[in-house]
Design an enzyme around this catalytic site. Structure first.
Site, PDB file in Angstrom:
ATOM      1  N   GLN A 185     -75.930  34.801  19.985  1.00 16.95           N
ATOM      2  CA  GLN A 185     -76.825  34.151  19.030  1.00 16.95           C
ATOM      3  C   GLN A 185     -76.646  32.631  19.125  1.00 16.95           C
ATOM      4  OE1 GLN A 185     -79.103  35.887  16.980  1.00 16.95           O
ATOM      5  NE2 GLN A 185     -79.876  33.824  16.655  1.00 16.95           N
ATOM      6  N   LYS A 245     -81.168  42.374  13.745  1.00 20.08           N
ATOM      7  CA  LYS A 245     -81.090  42.933  15.103  1.00 20.08           C
ATOM      8  C   LYS A 245     -80.277  44.222  15.086  1.00 20.08           C
ATOM      9  CE  LYS A 245     -81.804  38.589  17.441  1.00 20.08           C
ATOM     10  NZ  LYS A 245     -81.224  37.324  17.885  1.00 20.08           N
ATOM     11  N   ASP A 284     -81.729  38.518  26.845  1.00 20.56           N
ATOM     12  CA  ASP A 284     -82.408  37.338  26.307  1.00 20.56           C
ATOM     13  C   ASP A 284     -83.103  36.557  27.427  1.00 20.56           C
ATOM     14  OD1 ASP A 284     -82.850  36.441  23.794  1.00 20.56           O
ATOM     15  OD2 ASP A 284     -81.002  35.285  23.593  1.00 20.56           O
TER      16      ASP A 284
END
Ligand code: NAD
Length: 300
Positions: free
Chosen positions: A99, A55, A122
């Site tokens: 994460q 990422k 997200d």
């Protein structure tokens, strides 16, 4: 016998990341700001470390700023929440991603709910989920967004098509079903308690598998000509690679589905690469919304 078209998610994702790069350059030139993405990693889960590394790399490649916060596995929950609050308040951060999974002593829900919905790239906060259900503008979970993008790229207008989604998770199944509904599909959600799953799947023009069971979907479950989108990522033993060898497979028996489907995503190289590309896209969208400027055309 004719074969399904193999959908090249890797190439599509590379194209999307290139367009993100163009949008970032345009925003810098026209409005003087650079989108920034902050990723929070707690602990040393090897798979999560690889994801976070990728990422960061792809964020920088797109010309954006990457903020990486790596915390030890025993970091107290309060400290993680404090970090998220600091990122919420930082104007150079436009997107925040924690994460998952977080270590078991940390309440994931509490951490995710601390993220400012304006920076929720997200798409996992209750506000983002609510906006998706209500059909309001908002940030949408990345893997589901990438799945629908590939379907539209293959099939064009999806109106009236029957989409069957196997799996009802918060991360994939529910949002992807909602996104297909927003595209005017007739959507069926199937899951572990669905009766005669094979027959339900056989009625799908678009079949999305988001289960986590290797090769669950057999060739005979696929309607001839259907578009098969395999979200599953499963690591299985691969004796052909020597002792202890492993490989990644999807939820669909790819070889069996190939002669039946019209188009199909492989694993790896299908849906997987779309996730980070959509994360970068969402970060640009969040940055534009925060700055009050329209999303560059190249991303519309
Ligand atoms: P999850 O475990 O949260 O949910 C799985 C869902 O599948 C559940 O709703 C369950 O009802 C259903 N299910 C389980 N067994 C079933 C069965 N035998 N028949 C029918 N339905 C069944 O998983 P998730 O987070 O939604 O992830 C699903 C898969 O997608 C996993 O393999 C995961 O690794 C993968 N994934 C991939 C990406 C990507 O970037 N491509 C992103 C997220 C998840």
């Amino acid at each position: 016998m004719s074969e399904a078209k193999r959908i090249d998610g890797k190439a599509f994702a590379a194209g999307l990341r290139a367009r993100v790069g163009e949008a970032v350059a345009e925003l810098k030139a026209a409005h003087g700001f650079t989108p920034g993405l902050a990723v929070v990693l707690v602990g040393d889960d090897p798979a999560s470390q690889v994801y976070v590394r990728n990422k960061g790399k792809m964020t920088r490649e797109a010309g954006m700023v990457s903020f990486e916060h790596k915390l030890p596995a025993d970091t107290p929950e309060a400290e993680v929440i404090q970090l998220v609050e600091t990122l919420n308040a930082d104007p150079s951060v436009h997107g925040i991603l924690c994460q998952l999974p977080l270590p078991s002593h940390i309440d994931e829900k509490k951490v995710v709910e601390t993220i400012d919905p304006a920076k929720d790239v997200d798409g996992l906060t209750p506000v983002s989920a609510g906006r998706l259900i209500l059909g309001q503008k908002g940030l949408v979970p990345c893997t589901p967004l990438g799945t629908v993008m590939l379907a539209k790229d293959q099939l064009g207008d999806l109106t009236g098509l029957h989409t069957v989604v196997i799996g009802r998770s918060i991360l994939v199944g529910k949002p992807v079903a909602q996104l297909f509904l927003n595209e005017n599909c007739t959507v069926t959600m199937a899951h572990s308690r669905t009766r005669d799953l094979a027959a339900v799947c056989r009625s799908a023009d678009i079949l999305v598998a988001a289960v986590g069971v290797p090769h669950l979907v057999q060739g005979s479950w696929v309607k001839p000509g259907a578009c098969v989108l395999d979200v599953g990522i499963n690591r299985v033993p691969a004796p052909e690679k020597g002792e202890g060898g492993t490989k990644l497979v999807g939820d669909v028996d790819f070889d069996a589905a190939l002669p039946v489907a019209g188009s199909i995503t492989p694993v790896p190289g299908g849906i997987g690469p779309m996730t980070i590309a959509c994360l970068l896209r969402n970060t640009v969208e969040a940055a534009c919304a925060m700055a009050g400027v329209p999303l560059p055309d190249v991303l519309n």
